[in-house]
Design a protein around this motif. Structure first.
Motif, PDB file in Angstrom:
ATOM      1  N   PRO A 266       0.554  -1.006   0.030  1.00 10.73           N
ATOM      2  CA  PRO A 266      -0.199   0.357   0.179  1.00 10.73           C
ATOM      3  C   PRO A 266       0.518   1.541   0.281  1.00 10.73           C
ATOM      4  N   PHE A 267       1.765   1.086   0.012  1.00  7.23           N
ATOM      5  CA  PHE A 267       2.996   2.197   0.045  1.00  7.23           C
ATOM      6  C   PHE A 267       3.462   2.003  -1.340  1.00  7.23           C
ATOM      7  N   GLY A 268       3.456   1.813  -1.915  1.00  8.26           N
ATOM      8  CA  GLY A 268       3.932   1.788  -3.351  1.00  8.26           C
ATOM      9  C   GLY A 268       5.404   0.675  -4.122  1.00  8.26           C
ATOM     10  N   HIS A 269       5.949  -0.105  -2.975  1.00 13.39           N
ATOM     11  CA  HIS A 269       6.484  -0.752  -2.725  1.00 13.39           C
ATOM     12  C   HIS A 269       6.741  -1.872  -3.756  1.00 13.39           C
ATOM     13  N   ARG A 270       7.206  -2.424  -4.971  1.00 11.83           N
ATOM     14  CA  ARG A 270       6.716  -3.979  -5.326  1.00 11.83           C
ATOM     15  C   ARG A 270       7.716  -5.154  -4.410  1.00 11.83           C
ATOM     16  N   TRP A 271       7.179  -6.332  -4.383  1.00  9.78           N
ATOM     17  CA  TRP A 271       7.674  -7.303  -3.486  1.00  9.78           C
ATOM     18  C   TRP A 271       7.927  -8.124  -4.947  1.00  9.78           C
ATOM     19  N   SER A 272       8.633  -8.460  -5.032  1.00  7.82           N
ATOM     20  CA  SER A 272       8.386 -10.255  -5.883  1.00  7.82           C
ATOM     21  C   SER A 272       8.767 -11.580  -5.198  1.00  7.82           C
ATOM     22  N   VAL A 273       8.173 -12.290  -4.487  1.00  4.32           N
ATOM     23  CA  VAL A 273       7.927 -13.546  -3.842  1.00  4.32           C
ATOM     24  C   VAL A 273       8.651 -14.973  -5.226  1.00  4.32           C
ATOM     25  N   SER A 274       9.696 -15.836  -4.390  1.00  5.62           N
ATOM     26  CA  SER A 274      10.097 -16.924  -5.280  1.00  5.62           C
ATOM     27  C   SER A 274      10.410 -17.727  -4.259  1.00  5.62           C
ATOM     28  N   THR A 275       9.727 -18.988  -4.898  1.00  7.34           N
ATOM     29  CA  THR A 275      10.024 -20.418  -4.312  1.00  7.34           C
ATOM     30  C   THR A 275      10.550 -21.047  -5.283  1.00  7.34           C
ATOM     31  N   PRO A 276      11.913 -21.308  -5.316  1.00  4.03           N
ATOM     32  CA  PRO A 276      12.869 -22.245  -6.924  1.00  4.03           C
ATOM     33  C   PRO A 276      12.207 -23.380  -6.519  1.00  4.03           C
ATOM     34  N   VAL A 277      12.247 -23.978  -8.020  1.00  3.61           N
ATOM     35  CA  VAL A 277      11.060 -24.728  -7.501  1.00  3.61           C
ATOM     36  C   VAL A 277      12.364 -26.354  -8.499  1.00  3.61           C
ATOM     37  N   ARG A 278      13.218 -26.304  -9.124  1.00  2.00           N
ATOM     38  CA  ARG A 278      13.815 -26.684  -9.842  1.00  2.00           C
ATOM     39  C   ARG A 278      15.620 -26.263 -10.248  1.00  2.00           C
ATOM     40  N   GLU A 279      16.551 -27.539 -10.176  1.00  2.00           N
ATOM     41  CA  GLU A 279      17.826 -26.307 -10.623  1.00  2.00           C
ATOM     42  C   GLU A 279      18.145 -26.599 -11.907  1.00  2.00           C
ATOM     43  N   MET A 280      18.687 -24.912 -12.151  1.00  2.00           N
ATOM     44  CA  MET A 280      18.495 -24.909 -13.353  1.00  2.00           C
ATOM     45  C   MET A 280      20.306 -24.877 -13.921  1.00  2.00           C
ATOM     46  N   THR A 281      21.254 -25.351 -15.161  1.00  2.00           N
ATOM     47  CA  THR A 281      21.745 -24.172 -15.520  1.00  2.00           C
ATOM     48  C   THR A 281      21.638 -22.997 -16.300  1.00  2.00           C
ATOM     49  N   ALA A 282      23.365 -21.970 -16.125  1.00  3.97           N
ATOM     50  CA  ALA A 282      23.083 -21.119 -16.785  1.00  3.97           C
ATOM     51  C   ALA A 282      22.552 -21.328 -18.196  1.00  3.97           C
ATOM     52  N   GLU A 283      23.172 -22.411 -19.256  1.00  9.17           N
ATOM     53  CA  GLU A 283      23.016 -23.044 -20.444  1.00  9.17           C
ATOM     54  C   GLU A 283      21.233 -22.815 -20.360  1.00  9.17           C
ATOM     55  N   GLU A 284      20.555 -23.975 -19.212  1.00 10.05           N
ATOM     56  CA  GLU A 284      19.935 -24.174 -19.629  1.00 10.05           C
ATOM     57  C   GLU A 284      18.028 -22.555 -19.284  1.00 10.05           C
ATOM     58  N   ILE A 285      19.212 -22.273 -18.278  1.00 18.01           N
ATOM     59  CA  ILE A 285      18.512 -20.683 -18.217  1.00 18.01           C
ATOM     60  C   ILE A 285      18.046 -20.067 -19.186  1.00 18.01           C
ATOM     61  N   HIS A 286      18.821 -19.944 -19.770  1.00 17.67           N
ATOM     62  CA  HIS A 286      19.258 -19.397 -21.100  1.00 17.67           C
ATOM     63  C   HIS A 286      18.397 -19.669 -22.394  1.00 17.67           C
ATOM     64  N   ALA A 287      18.388 -20.936 -22.234  1.00 15.60           N
ATOM     65  CA  ALA A 287      17.792 -22.106 -23.404  1.00 15.60           C
ATOM     66  C   ALA A 287      16.096 -21.177 -23.136  1.00 15.60           C
ATOM     67  N   ALA A 288      15.828 -21.494 -22.532  1.00 15.71           N
ATOM     68  CA  ALA A 288      14.437 -21.095 -21.134  1.00 15.71           C
ATOM     69  C   ALA A 288      14.099 -19.886 -21.799  1.00 15.71           C
ATOM     70  N   ALA A 289      15.115 -18.839 -21.575  1.00 17.01           N
ATOM     71  CA  ALA A 289      15.245 -17.263 -21.597  1.00 17.01           C
ATOM     72  C   ALA A 289      14.492 -17.412 -23.436  1.00 17.01           C
ATOM     73  N   LYS A 290      15.603 -17.592 -23.902  1.00 15.45           N
ATOM     74  CA  LYS A 290      14.894 -18.030 -25.307  1.00 15.45           C
ATOM     75  C   LYS A 290      13.682 -17.367 -25.802  1.00 15.45           C
ATOM     76  N   ASP A 291      13.511 -19.281 -25.088  1.00 14.42           N
ATOM     77  CA  ASP A 291      11.626 -19.828 -26.112  1.00 14.42           C
ATOM     78  C   ASP A 291      10.847 -18.609 -25.484  1.00 14.42           C
ATOM     79  N   ALA A 292      10.828 -18.613 -24.038  1.00 14.88           N
ATOM     80  CA  ALA A 292      10.072 -17.632 -23.366  1.00 14.88           C
ATOM     81  C   ALA A 292      10.083 -16.096 -23.648  1.00 14.88           C
ATOM     82  N   MET A 293      11.144 -16.086 -24.407  1.00 16.27           N
ATOM     83  CA  MET A 293      10.866 -14.409 -25.321  1.00 16.27           C
ATOM     84  C   MET A 293      10.993 -14.462 -26.987  1.00 16.27           C
TER      85      MET A 293
END
Length: 162
Positions: A127-154
């Motif tokens: 209510p004071f204008g600050h943004r908060w992300s909440v995040s729960t890691p659910v699966r381990e991914m390598t940097a390469e896997e994240i990059h590939a997933a980002a490419k697919d997502a974008m």
């Protein structure tokens, strides 16, 4: 000899802590207790009740607060028309954390969902204008896997890995 960083840590204050400016900082401190399970470490209020300095612990990290005073050049996000900063909370259950914040008065900005980088992730605005992300890691991914997933997502428009 104990360093100043160690001395601060003994009081629950970390060497890098966000310092939030809030229009209604006393109310913000109560909100953070309800929304994020914050523990109050210190509160210094002026004669009018406004927070001159507040310090809380959220998920084991220190967060400082101060009342907005635009005449002194201290303005919060509601006065400024928004914030470019998001506080990121790693939690055991992102869905429950987002709901708790909403129940306390936050607004849902991004529903909690499975994110391409392997987390359950959502975004709320307090209510004071600050943004908060909440995040729960659910699966381990390598940097390469994240990059590939980002490419697919974008749709193939992801930036090259660093």
């Amino acid at each position: 000899m104990t360093s100043v960083i160690e001395k601060a840590a003994e009081k629950g204050v970390h060497s890098l802590s966000p310092h939030l400016v809030c229009k209604g900082a006393a109310n913000a401190m109560e909100f953070y207790k309800k929304a994020f399970g914050a523990t109050e470490l210190m509160r210094i209020a002026g004669e009018d009740g406004r927070i001159l300095h507040g310090c809380m612990s959220i998920n084991g990290s220190s967060v400082m607060l101060v009342e907005e005073v635009p005449d002194w050049g201290i303005s919060g996000p509601t006065t400024l028309g928004g914030t470019p900063v998001t506080m990121h909370l790693v939690v055991e259950d992102a869905d429950a954390a987002a709901q708790r914040a909403i129940d306390a008065g936050a607004t849902l900005v991004m529903p909690v969902a499975d994110a391409f980088w392997g987390d359950r992730y959502g975004l709320v605005e307090d209510p004071f204008g600050h943004r908060w992300s909440v995040s729960t890691p659910v699966r381990e991914m390598t940097a390469e896997e994240i990059h590939a997933a980002a490419k697919d997502a974008m749709c193939g428009e992801a930036a090259a890995p660093a």
